[in-house]
Design an enzyme around this catalytic site. Structure first.
Site, PDB file in Angstrom:
ATOM      1  N   LYS A 143       1.228  -0.724   0.102  1.00  0.00           N
ATOM      2  CA  LYS A 143      -0.161  -0.484   0.340  1.00  0.00           C
ATOM      3  C   LYS A 143       0.929   1.097  -0.093  1.00  0.00           C
ATOM      4  O   LYS A 143       2.163   1.180   0.772  1.00  0.00           O
ATOM      5  CB  LYS A 143      -0.992   0.161   1.238  1.00  0.00           C
ATOM      6  CG  LYS A 143      -1.785   1.296   1.582  1.00  0.00           C
ATOM      7  CD  LYS A 143      -3.572   0.981   2.685  1.00  0.00           C
ATOM      8  CE  LYS A 143      -4.421   1.973   2.177  1.00  0.00           C
ATOM      9  NZ  LYS A 143      -4.437   2.270   3.439  1.00  0.00           N
TER      10      LYS A 143
ATOM     11  N   SER B 122      -9.655   2.315   2.633  1.00  0.00           N
ATOM     12  CA  SER B 122      -9.097   2.945   1.880  1.00  0.00           C
ATOM     13  C   SER B 122      -8.592   1.867   1.238  1.00  0.00           C
ATOM     14  O   SER B 122      -7.235   2.147  -0.191  1.00  0.00           O
ATOM     15  CB  SER B 122      -8.386   3.831   2.770  1.00  0.00           C
ATOM     16  OG  SER B 122      -7.257   3.315   4.081  1.00  0.00           O
TER      17      SER B 122
ATOM     18  N   SER C 133     -10.453  -0.466   7.409  1.00  0.00           N
ATOM     19  CA  SER C 133      -9.941   0.361   5.774  1.00  0.00           C
ATOM     20  C   SER C 133      -9.263  -1.222   5.763  1.00  0.00           C
ATOM     21  O   SER C 133      -8.992  -1.156   4.398  1.00  0.00           O
ATOM     22  CB  SER C 133      -8.652   1.043   5.998  1.00  0.00           C
ATOM     23  OG  SER C 133      -9.382   2.465   5.570  1.00  0.00           O
TER      24      SER C 133
END
Lengths: 493, 505
Positions: free
Chosen positions: A78, A156, A180
């Protein structure tokens, strides 16, 4: 072997050790898929050279019989993780051009365990969002689709979810501040676990809300989550909130045997207006666990309804302070200044053009709730609520509950752009089942359990006792086995 | 231990155009912890390094960086608290103080607002022998220093040096118990002395390692006593805070100026605005920096990157057991054990190294008072002349004790001793040997002195007659005898013999 990118961590690991496949082959297969998947917009910084170099090194180690646990397994990281020499932007304009000179503890541990980094994954800006639409790179797209409607992969960690679900990589890292990891995992039919707060070091991960942020794996199944979590977590003296506890062999704890376990069903999670499909899935989950030998009990977590408002006070408060360092002085983007502009203008212009709207909204909310005169009414009150929420869970566990079963999300993945004009609170409601877990610092796992009537994946969430991720994953494993979820999105990208 | 007793000094009274006014002063002193590494980052704290060379990723607030508490800095703050007889809070916590400034990369300073490490303590501020003010300490908290902004290197740009960013500070907050400019300076002096004894701060004000924010208000006589009875601040005037003072002299001048400014406003029927002011030493005036309305809202909240700081009582006890003898106790002991005046004891205990030097001399020489005189008058005087500190003294305690022992045994006179001191100071060597080798030994043989006296009396009959009429002129004979003996005659013996012989002549 064909379709190497579709392998899971466990299968690929075994194939590598047997010599059926090389890391370079695996990596090349993934890189080819990534190249062909720009429509998904999952990988936002691709690192094929690094990946191949790491893959070659991994193959050497495997051959030498010196392969650590994740050796040669290609994964995505990420964008929130700082990776040495590789753009790490937290999907924000304000970190444009930022290439850290250091490696986050978690990504460093994965690399030390032999993992191969394919690139950086899309996400909501500074991890603030539930649809991946706040990203400076534009949203990632869910590989699952209904008719021609493009769906959000969630947020997210939307890029991570999309990439794993589309088999662009074997697994990916995510981070979870209010859901997330779990919400995008549920939206894309994959597994994601947020470990106990303090399990994974936060060092080198761009901070959103420090008291809530935790890293975790996003994988194709529960076993892979166990394998990858073990490689990610452990005590880090550089993070004062990281726990000095031994890391168990999580994979070895996956027996599927949950006989005698007590699973709590919290009545407060039965929300008004909850889609019937979600309700049915939840019931199905309880039935599966009962059939596997667990005892299902109704429990009460009375302060649940205050969790979302408390979360949306605490998280922005911490974020408003954490994001103060992005000022255009030392790194990232600095706005062009006009003649005569001073330091104040530099801050204002840089932050105005560097931060997107959702980030600005949260910075402002956070600044407001910490202001003199409002601090007690908002921030302090939210902290008290947090204590009560934590106590709710403690009481449930003290009463003998081993894990708590809830839906992971209040709906299946929604369409991209659908929420653009909605009240931001509508978007925040996506986190309604997940934020309690962050507020209480507990481990929570989302595991796919079925498809809705439109053919979209739905996930269940299991919440465990602190530091008992192994046990929690084993319960998730039992659901996974009972649910037999094998559906995959059909390739359209 | 002998405790010295003190009277409380009278508050400074400033006569305004209409009324008399008293001052009320409280201080926040920022003392840099003497540590090798910064409070949360492990970067070096060395002063004078190349700009931006002592900067870690944490100090530069790179994304994802986290603070880790430096235990040594906490120990130093606890030690300081114990040295100020303060309560140590076994549980404290760090808070973020949020504001934007280029020399504050994080956008917040990690400090302790809600739960400071150290609670209430006290400092006895000596004014003059027998007079001292007991100033209450409200709290000491530990916090990060900011960096340095440099605005005068370039007409268009400002520069930032982050070397200082994240260095550990102790903010030592007093109650408003200080009652005049001299007391304020004496307070800082005493605090600095204690910190230096403890070794927790080097007290170097020039380098900014010790700085004071001074809160000044004025009130009519009698009001302060009402405050003392009730602890109700409404009896006191509105205060102004003068920021960042790093000179004792400027502290006094700024307070004096500020008090007079406030008095003038009040006597003209105006109202003092609560504000932050800066002192300009060039113009000797304070200027408004920001008003209460413009004051920052720092949005303090607990730093989520740091767990609450919990320390063990046993650890505190160990630190307490390792505390050195502090200035008040040392001074009282010097007065009690060595029979020194309080003044001399104060001078000798001002710096711990001086006190140690004196004790070494007095111990070896076996005479406290004489040792004190020699250390203060001869040694300190000589060192000061050459701007040397006691650590670079060319005369060791043993050498000085040797000189004093020679005086005490009447082997040399006080005057010769001064010559001897100069030789030891410039050339070194064993005082006793020098006296032997250079024939500096005092003539105590009364026969030899008597012969010299007789000779001079015989040679100067006219002077003898004058001296008989005016005994003060006996000094002339003493001088002649000393000259004749090369200064080595025992002056006491010479005096006695001259008086005796003149009487007989």
């Amino acid at each position: 072997m064909s379709d190497l990118n579709k392998l899971m961590l466990a299968g690929a690991r075994d194939a590598l050790r047997k010599g059926d496949v090389t890391s370079v082959e695996l990596t090349e297969a993934c890189l080819a898929q990534i190249e062909a998947a720009d429509e998904l917009n999952a990988f936002v910084h691709k690192t094929p050279e690094i990946a191949l170099e790491q893959a070659k090194a991994a193959d050497v180690r495997i051959k030498a019989g010196d392969a650590p646990k994740m050796c040669g397994l290609p994964i995505g990281i990420k964008d929130l993780f700082c990776t040495r020499g590789v753009a790490s932007q937290a999907a924000s304009r304000i970190l444009e051009g930022f290439k850290p000179e250091y490696e986050s503890t978690v990504s460093g541990k994965l690399l030390d365990a032999g993992a191969v980094m394919l690139g950086k994954l899309n996400m909501d800006e500074f991890a603030m969002g539930s649809s991946n639409e706040t990203s400076v790179y534009g949203n990632a797209v869910n590989p699952w689709k209904v008719d021609d409607r493009q769906l959000t992969p969630g947020g997210s960690s939307g890029g991570s979810a999309s990439a794993v679900a589309a088999d662009l990589c074997l697994a990916a890292t995510g981070t979870d501040t209010g859901g997330s990891i779990r919400q995008p995992a549920a939206f894309t039919g994959i597994t994601g676990i947020k470990p106990t707060y303090g399990r994974c070091s936060r060092w080198g991960i761009v901070a959103f809300a420090s008291s809530l942020d935790q890293a975790g794996p996003m994988t194709k199944d529960v076993r892979d989550a166990a394998i990858m979590l073990e490689a990610m977590c452990g005590h880090d003296p550089k993070d004062s909130t990281s726990a000095d506890l031994a890391v168990p062999d999580f994979e070895a704890m996956l027996t599927g045997d949950i006989k005698g376990k007590t699973i709590g069903i919290p009545r407060e999670y039965r929300m008004d207006g909850m889609p019937e499909e979600i309700e049915r899935l939840w019931q199905k989950g309880a039935d599966m666990l009962r059939d596997a030998g667990a005892r299902i009990v109704d429990i009460s977590l009375p302060h649940t309804k205050y969790a979302l408002p408390a979360y949306y006070v605490i998280a922005p408060a911490e974020a408003s302070s954490n994001l103060a360092r992005y000022d255009g002085v030392r790194y990232g983007r600095r706005a062009k200044l006009a003649q005569g502009d001073g330091i104040t203008e530099m801050y204002e212009k840089t932050r105005a053009e560097g931060f997107g709207h959702e980030v600005q909204r949260r910075v402002m909310v956070g600044t407001y709730v910490l202001s003199a005169g409002f601090y007690d009414a908002y921030y302090n009150r939210a902290r008290k609520v947090r204590t009560l929420i934590k106590r709710d869970f403690e009481e449930a566990f003290a009463a003998g509950v081993d894990a708590i079963l809830t839906p992971a999300t209040p709906s299946a993945a929604f369409g991209l752009g659908e929420m653009v004009d909605a009240d931001p609170v509508q978007m925040y409601l996506n986190d309604v089942f997940t934020v309690t877990v962050n507020l209480a610092g507990l481990p929570g796992v989302a595991v796919p359990a079925g498809l809705d009537s439109k053919g979209l994946p739905l996930g269940l969430q299991l919440i465990g006792r602190p530091w008992e991720e192994g046990d929690l994953l084993n319960t998730a494993y039992a659901i996974e086995q009972a649910a037999g979820f094998v559906a995959k999105p059909s390739k359209w990208w | 231990m002998l405790d010295l007793t003190y009277e409380t000094p009278k508050p400074k009274v400033i006569a305004g155009a209409k009324y008399d006014w008293e001052l009320v002063i409280g201080m926040e002193v920022h003392a840099q912890v003497a540590s090798q590494a910064k409070l949360f980052s492990g970067a070096s704290t060395r002063f004078g390094a190349e700009p931006n060379s002592n900067v870690s990723f944490i100090d530069a607030a790179m994304p994802g960086m986290l603070p880790v508490i430096n235990e040594y800095c906490i120990e130093q703050a606890v030690r300081t608290g114990l040295g100020l007889k303060a309560a140590i809070n076994l549980k404290s916590a760090f808070d973020r103080k949020n504001y934007f400034y280029p020399d504050l990369p994080q956008g917040y300073q990690i400090s302790q607002l809600y739960h400071p490490l150290v609670g209430e303590g006290e400092i006895l501020v000596d004014m003059e022998p027998g007079i001292a003010r007991l100033v209450r300490i409200e709290r000491i908290h530990v916090e990060q220093d900011a960096g340095k902004s440099i605005h005068d290197m370039d007409p268009n740009m400002s520069f930032v040096d982050l070397n200082r960013t994240g260095v550990a500070l102790m903010e030592i907050v007093s109650r408003p118990d200080i009652r005049g400019p001299e007391e304020a300076a004496a307070y800082v002096t005493k605090l600095r002395q204690i910190l230096r004894y403890l070794g927790t701060c080097d007290g170097n004000m020039q380098n900014g390692n010790l700085r004071a924010d001074v809160n000044v208000s004025v009130c009519r006589p009698g009001q302060y006593e009402k405050y003392q009875e009730t602890q109700d601040f409404s009896h006191l005037g509105t205060r102004c805070e003068i920021k960042n003072m790093n000179s004792m002299r400027f502290i006094q001048m700024a307070i004096d100026y500020e008090a007079k400014r406030q008095i003038a406003i009040l006597e003209a029927g105006g109202k003092v605005d609560q504000e932050t002011r800066l002192y300009d030493p060039d113009k000797n005036e304070t200027r408004s920096m920001r008003s209460k309305e413009e004051a920052h809202d720092y949005r303090y909240f607990p730093d989520p990157d740091l767990l609450p700081l919990e320390i063990e009582q046993a650890w505190v006890d160990d630190i307490k057991a390792s505390l050195p003898e502090l200035p008040d106790a040392k001074k009282a002991r010097f007065v009690g054990d060595f029979g020194l005046s309080e003044y001399d004891a104060s001078v000798l205990t001002a710096e711990v190294a001086n006190a140690a030097y004196f004790e070494a001399v007095a111990g070896e020489a076996g005479d406290g008072k004489l040792s004190a005189n020699w250390v203060i008058n001869e040694l300190f005087g000589r060192l000061k002349k050459e701007d040397h500190s006691i650590e670079d003294s060319p005369v060791s305690p043993s050498q000085l004790a040797g000189i004093i022992k020679l005086i005490k045994s009447d082997a040399i006179s006080g005057k010769i001793a001064k010559d001897l001191f100069e030789i030891v100071y410039t050339e070194g060597g064993d005082p006793e040997k020098i006296v032997e080798e250079r024939g500096m030994k005092q003539v105590t043989d009364t026969g030899a002195i008597e012969a010299a006296v007789d000779e001079i009396i015989a040679a100067n009959p006219a002077q003898v007659e004058k001296a008989k009429a005016n005994p003060k002129l006996a000094g002339w004979f003493v001088g002649q005898v000393m000259k004749a003996t090369g200064g080595k005659a025992n002056p006491k013996a010479v005096n006695e013999l001259v008086a005796q012989k003149l009487a007989q002549a």
